[in-house]
Design a protein around this motif. Structure first.
Motif, PDB file in Angstrom:
ATOM      1  N   SER A  64       9.160  13.039 -20.447  1.00  0.00           N
ATOM      2  CA  SER A  64       7.931  12.897 -19.651  1.00  0.00           C
ATOM      3  C   SER A  64       6.843  12.159 -20.424  1.00  0.00           C
ATOM      4  CB  SER A  64       7.428  14.276 -19.208  1.00  0.00           C
ATOM      5  OG  SER A  64       7.039  15.033 -20.335  1.00  0.00           O
ATOM      6  N   GLN A  65       6.987  12.041 -21.751  1.00  0.00           N
ATOM      7  CA  GLN A  65       5.962  11.338 -22.540  1.00  0.00           C
ATOM      8  C   GLN A  65       6.152   9.820 -22.530  1.00  0.00           C
ATOM      9  OE1 GLN A  65       6.189  12.238 -26.761  1.00  0.00           O
ATOM     10  NE2 GLN A  65       8.403  11.984 -26.769  1.00  0.00           N
ATOM     11  N   TYR A  66       7.306   9.361 -22.053  1.00  0.00           N
ATOM     12  CA  TYR A  66       7.599   7.933 -22.066  1.00  0.00           C
ATOM     13  C   TYR A  66       7.226   7.302 -20.731  1.00  0.00           C
ATOM     14  CZ  TYR A  66      10.533   9.474 -25.970  1.00  0.00           C
ATOM     15  OH  TYR A  66      11.008  10.045 -27.124  1.00  0.00           O
ATOM     16  N   LYS A  67       6.390   6.266 -20.796  1.00  0.00           N
ATOM     17  CA  LYS A  67       5.949   5.591 -19.568  1.00  0.00           C
ATOM     18  C   LYS A  67       6.178   4.080 -19.632  1.00  0.00           C
ATOM     19  CE  LYS A  67       4.088   9.388 -17.920  1.00  0.00           C
ATOM     20  NZ  LYS A  67       5.069  10.279 -17.377  1.00  0.00           N
ATOM     21  N   THR A  68       6.245   3.525 -20.841  1.00  0.00           N
ATOM     22  CA  THR A  68       6.384   2.078 -20.998  1.00  0.00           C
ATOM     23  C   THR A  68       7.606   1.771 -21.856  1.00  0.00           C
ATOM     24  OG1 THR A  68       4.964   2.028 -22.964  1.00  0.00           O
ATOM     25  CG2 THR A  68       3.890   1.707 -20.822  1.00  0.00           C
ATOM     26  N   ASP A  73       6.595   2.536 -25.350  1.00  0.00           N
ATOM     27  CA  ASP A  73       6.979   3.866 -25.848  1.00  0.00           C
ATOM     28  C   ASP A  73       8.454   3.876 -26.230  1.00  0.00           C
ATOM     29  OD1 ASP A  73       4.410   4.763 -25.073  1.00  0.00           O
ATOM     30  OD2 ASP A  73       5.143   5.335 -23.088  1.00  0.00           O
ATOM     31  N   LYS A 122      11.907   4.364 -11.502  1.00  0.00           N
ATOM     32  CA  LYS A 122      11.590   5.662 -12.106  1.00  0.00           C
ATOM     33  C   LYS A 122      10.123   5.730 -12.535  1.00  0.00           C
ATOM     34  CE  LYS A 122      15.957   6.799 -11.863  1.00  0.00           C
ATOM     35  NZ  LYS A 122      16.468   7.886 -11.042  1.00  0.00           N
ATOM     36  N   GLY A 123       9.369   4.667 -12.242  1.00  0.00           N
ATOM     37  CA  GLY A 123       7.937   4.665 -12.562  1.00  0.00           C
ATOM     38  C   GLY A 123       7.602   4.178 -13.959  1.00  0.00           C
ATOM     39  N   TRP A 124       8.578   3.616 -14.649  1.00  0.00           N
ATOM     40  CA  TRP A 124       8.312   3.087 -15.988  1.00  0.00           C
ATOM     41  C   TRP A 124       7.799   1.655 -15.879  1.00  0.00           C
ATOM     42  CZ3 TRP A 124      11.726   4.671 -20.665  1.00  0.00           C
ATOM     43  CH2 TRP A 124      11.884   6.061 -20.673  1.00  0.00           C
ATOM     44  N   THR A 125       7.003   1.235 -16.871  1.00  0.00           N
ATOM     45  CA  THR A 125       6.413  -0.094 -16.878  1.00  0.00           C
ATOM     46  C   THR A 125       6.901  -0.885 -18.077  1.00  0.00           C
ATOM     47  OG1 THR A 125       4.419   0.835 -15.877  1.00  0.00           O
ATOM     48  CG2 THR A 125       4.215  -1.347 -16.868  1.00  0.00           C
TER      49      THR A 125
END
Length: 151
Positions: free
Chosen positions: A12-16, A54, A44-47
């Motif tokens: 959950s801490q990974y976004k990019t 990240d 999955k909402g990652w950028t």
């Protein structure tokens, strides 16, 4: 198709994410591999960002029966640790020719947090590759990130 992941990683801490390296026999496949993985992670909402995400992604096509990914990572340097998950056990797997292996690393810690592999995904037939690649990558990321509620 197989996936494995570090049970201690907090996804959950990974976004990019950023791409580090893609190695394939056919240079045209590099962008196709990236596009397939990008689509799966975007869903999955990652950028994706150019550098310093990240998560760092490396992917390779196995071109022979390979026991480990030594040859890929030995020449790469930078302290990437790929050998095992969680506690530092080294696993040996045999990958068939035409298998795509996608590794996600925690960029700061430089340790492997997730690995997916999809066999019979890549071949010498270009049209078949495009279809199989997209399908293989979609399956690979179907239950990603680990521990997320099934949708």
């Amino acid at each position: 198709m197989k996936t494995d992941y570090d049970r201690n990683a907090n996804f959950s801490q990974y976004k990019t994410y950023s791409w580090e390296k893609v190695k394939t026999q056919d240079a045209l496949l590099v962008d196709r591999v990236k596009a397939a993985v990008n689509a799966a992670l975007a869903a999955k909402g990652w950028t994706q960002i150019d550098a310093g995400g990240d998560v760092s992604i490396m992917a390779m096509e196995t071109t022979q029966n390979q026991q480990t990914l030594n040859t890929f990572y030995d020449g790469f340097g930078g302290g990437w640790r790929w050998g095992g998950f969680g506690d530092a056990t080294t696993t040996t797997e045999t990958y068939k020719v035409g298998t795509l292996v996608v590794d996600l690393f925690d960029t700061k810690a430089k340790n492997l947090i997730w690995r997916g592999s999809s066999s019979d995904t890549l071949s010498s037939n270009s049209d078949k590759n495009i279809k199989n690649l997209d399908k293989g990558v979609q399956k690979m990321f179907a239950h990603f990130p680990p521990g997320a509620p099934k949708s």
